[in-house]
Motif scaffolding. Sequence first.
Motif, PDB file in Angstrom:
ATOM      1  N   UNK A  54      -3.601   0.999  -8.985  1.00  0.00           N
ATOM      2  CA  UNK A  54      -2.384   0.738  -8.209  1.00  0.00           C
ATOM      3  C   UNK A  54      -1.439   1.934  -8.265  1.00  0.00           C
ATOM      4  N   UNK A  55      -1.232   2.483  -9.447  1.00  0.00           N
ATOM      5  CA  UNK A  55      -0.333   3.623  -9.591  1.00  0.00           C
ATOM      6  C   UNK A  55      -0.873   4.855  -8.880  1.00  0.00           C
ATOM      7  N   UNK A  56      -2.191   5.053  -8.939  1.00  0.00           N
ATOM      8  CA  UNK A  56      -2.800   6.184  -8.237  1.00  0.00           C
ATOM      9  C   UNK A  56      -2.615   6.061  -6.732  1.00  0.00           C
ATOM     10  N   UNK A  57      -2.812   4.854  -6.209  1.00  0.00           N
ATOM     11  CA  UNK A  57      -2.642   4.632  -4.775  1.00  0.00           C
ATOM     12  C   UNK A  57      -1.191   4.851  -4.350  1.00  0.00           C
ATOM     13  N   UNK A  58      -0.242   4.383  -5.163  1.00  0.00           N
ATOM     14  CA  UNK A  58       1.169   4.577  -4.842  1.00  0.00           C
ATOM     15  C   UNK A  58       1.546   6.049  -4.912  1.00  0.00           C
ATOM     16  N   UNK A  59       0.956   6.769  -5.889  1.00  0.00           N
ATOM     17  CA  UNK A  59       1.233   8.200  -6.017  1.00  0.00           C
ATOM     18  C   UNK A  59       0.721   8.985  -4.817  1.00  0.00           C
ATOM     19  N   UNK A  60      -0.321   8.457  -4.182  1.00  0.00           N
ATOM     20  CA  UNK A  60      -0.884   9.107  -2.987  1.00  0.00           C
ATOM     21  C   UNK A  60      -0.133   8.728  -1.723  1.00  0.00           C
ATOM     22  N   UNK A  61       0.925   7.935  -1.868  1.00  0.00           N
ATOM     23  CA  UNK A  61       1.761   7.586  -0.725  1.00  0.00           C
ATOM     24  C   UNK A  61       1.347   6.340   0.022  1.00  0.00           C
ATOM     25  N   UNK A  62       0.435   5.560  -0.535  1.00  0.00           N
ATOM     26  CA  UNK A  62       0.002   4.339   0.147  1.00  0.00           C
ATOM     27  C   UNK A  62       1.066   3.246   0.010  1.00  0.00           C
ATOM     28  N   UNK A  63       1.088   2.348   0.983  1.00  0.00           N
ATOM     29  CA  UNK A  63       2.035   1.240   0.973  1.00  0.00           C
ATOM     30  C   UNK A  63       1.653   0.222  -0.097  1.00  0.00           C
ATOM     31  N   UNK A  64       2.511  -0.794  -0.266  1.00  0.00           N
ATOM     32  CA  UNK A  64       2.316  -1.772  -1.338  1.00  0.00           C
ATOM     33  C   UNK A  64       1.004  -2.542  -1.191  1.00  0.00           C
ATOM     34  N   UNK A  65       0.748  -3.088  -0.010  1.00  0.00           N
ATOM     35  CA  UNK A  65      -0.437  -3.924   0.170  1.00  0.00           C
ATOM     36  C   UNK A  65      -1.738  -3.137   0.008  1.00  0.00           C
ATOM     37  N   UNK A  66      -1.866  -1.937   0.625  1.00  0.00           N
ATOM     38  CA  UNK A  66      -3.093  -1.152   0.370  1.00  0.00           C
ATOM     39  C   UNK A  66      -3.253  -0.788  -1.109  1.00  0.00           C
ATOM     40  N   UNK A  67      -2.133  -0.504  -1.780  1.00  0.00           N
ATOM     41  CA  UNK A  67      -2.203  -0.170  -3.212  1.00  0.00           C
ATOM     42  C   UNK A  67      -2.655  -1.385  -4.015  1.00  0.00           C
ATOM     43  N   UNK A  68      -2.153  -2.557  -3.626  1.00  0.00           N
ATOM     44  CA  UNK A  68      -2.559  -3.786  -4.298  1.00  0.00           C
ATOM     45  C   UNK A  68      -4.041  -4.066  -4.067  1.00  0.00           C
ATOM     46  N   UNK A  69      -4.508  -3.772  -2.857  1.00  0.00           N
ATOM     47  CA  UNK A  69      -5.932  -3.932  -2.555  1.00  0.00           C
ATOM     48  C   UNK A  69      -6.793  -3.024  -3.401  1.00  0.00           C
ATOM     49  N   UNK A  70      -6.339  -1.778  -3.604  1.00  0.00           N
ATOM     50  CA  UNK A  70      -7.079  -0.839  -4.453  1.00  0.00           C
ATOM     51  C   UNK A  70      -7.131  -1.336  -5.896  1.00  0.00           C
ATOM     52  N   UNK A  71      -6.017  -1.919  -6.351  1.00  0.00           N
ATOM     53  CA  UNK A  71      -5.965  -2.426  -7.720  1.00  0.00           C
ATOM     54  C   UNK A  71      -6.918  -3.593  -7.936  1.00  0.00           C
ATOM     55  N   UNK A  72      -7.216  -4.314  -6.850  1.00  0.00           N
ATOM     56  CA  UNK A  72      -8.078  -5.505  -6.947  1.00  0.00           C
ATOM     57  C   UNK A  72      -9.556  -5.184  -6.693  1.00  0.00           C
ATOM     58  N   UNK A  73      -9.896  -3.929  -6.610  1.00  0.00           N
ATOM     59  CA  UNK A  73     -11.258  -3.553  -6.223  1.00  0.00           C
ATOM     60  C   UNK A  73     -12.304  -3.959  -7.261  1.00  0.00           C
ATOM     61  N   UNK A  74     -11.881  -4.147  -8.505  1.00  0.00           N
ATOM     62  CA  UNK A  74     -12.837  -4.510  -9.563  1.00  0.00           C
ATOM     63  C   UNK A  74     -12.812  -5.994  -9.913  1.00  0.00           C
ATOM     64  N   UNK A  75     -12.121  -6.787  -9.102  1.00  0.00           N
ATOM     65  CA  UNK A  75     -12.029  -8.214  -9.405  1.00  0.00           C
ATOM     66  C   UNK A  75     -13.402  -8.893  -9.384  1.00  0.00           C
ATOM     67  N   UNK A  76     -14.290  -8.423  -8.516  1.00  0.00           N
ATOM     68  CA  UNK A  76     -15.635  -8.993  -8.456  1.00  0.00           C
ATOM     69  C   UNK A  76     -16.387  -8.801  -9.763  1.00  0.00           C
ATOM     70  N   UNK A  77     -16.270  -7.590 -10.357  1.00  0.00           N
ATOM     71  CA  UNK A  77     -16.927  -7.326 -11.638  1.00  0.00           C
ATOM     72  C   UNK A  77     -16.291  -8.154 -12.755  1.00  0.00           C
ATOM     73  N   UNK A  78     -14.965  -8.310 -12.705  1.00  0.00           N
ATOM     74  CA  UNK A  78     -14.299  -9.162 -13.695  1.00  0.00           C
ATOM     75  C   UNK A  78     -14.811 -10.595 -13.603  1.00  0.00           C
ATOM     76  N   UNK A  79     -14.950 -11.089 -12.369  1.00  0.00           N
ATOM     77  CA  UNK A  79     -15.442 -12.454 -12.164  1.00  0.00           C
ATOM     78  C   UNK A  79     -16.855 -12.608 -12.712  1.00  0.00           C
TER      79      UNK A  79
END
Length: 318
Positions: free
Chosen positions: A189-214
């Motif tokens: 999430x912090x990396x995406x925000x540092x690259x200038x992405x908006x909140x929702x795309x950054x949140x989506x990037x942060x959730x990219x590993x949720x499948x592996x967690x599940x």
Amino acid sequence: MKDFLKKLIAGFVIGVGGIIPGLSGGILAVSMGLYKPTVDALAGFFKAPKKNFLFLLPIGIGGVIGLVLFMFLIDWLFADFRTAIICLFLGLVAGSIPSMLRECNAEGYRRHYPLYSVIGFAVAFGLILLGMLTTGGAQRDITPLNAAFGGAVIMMGVLLPGLSISFILINLGLYEGLLAVFTSPPKLYLEARAQGQAFLPSLGAACSNLGLMACALLGMAIVAVPVIFLVKRVIEKHHGPAYYVLFGILLATMLGCVLQEVLTLVHEESYVFTLGRGLIYAVLLAAGCLISLKSEKFIHFKEEDEAKTDELAGEIQA
């Protein structure tokens, strides 16, 4: 409230033991007198749901807090101080060996009991060598199948005293990868925000590993129930042999972790062993052992004090 807080702290310690290399959440639970009551509460949960829920709640909350908090801490420290951390926690688990041996002989000693440790050691070390040969000392990529398998190992380590979850995962080449899966959301999430992405795309990037967690959580759920009932049955009917097998597994995981670390350092061309480093590692090993022994005595002292307090309270009421 005092009892709730005490169990919360105990759960925190057990959770920390689950994630730190060299510690075993199960053996810490044994040393605090919580292991058998916890297994009994889990296995017989529906016989007295309210009572068992109130007993398990603070332990569960503390365990999750300890596991998550130290997961992030270890993820940060492992990047630069991996060997030093492993030496410290090898000492910690070595310091828990006397407690483990006392539990092995809690119901008496038989001459043939050490043979069970030999069997446990041989099987566990054979699996460790197989894992090291297949990984070559490298870390495996975390696939859904590996994540589920890692989750199953974590749950087995929680329920079987003497098994260090982290040591087993290190030997299998899954430890750092699973740590990254669970600690990656805030980083991504912090990396995406540092690259200038908006909140929702950054949140989506942060959730990219949720499948592996599940997948990891699914692996935990699949083995939880059968292992709980198996542990309860085996410990009740074969207490001594069961604990001696676990003791052999504990020794195998310690040796396997040492070999794994040596293999990893050999593959690091930039690493140079010096006398100074060797002394630091030796001091950390001794410090870990001392901390573990002192902590165990402190916990037992508190338990004895509490027992005396309860006895005195009963006499007063009488």
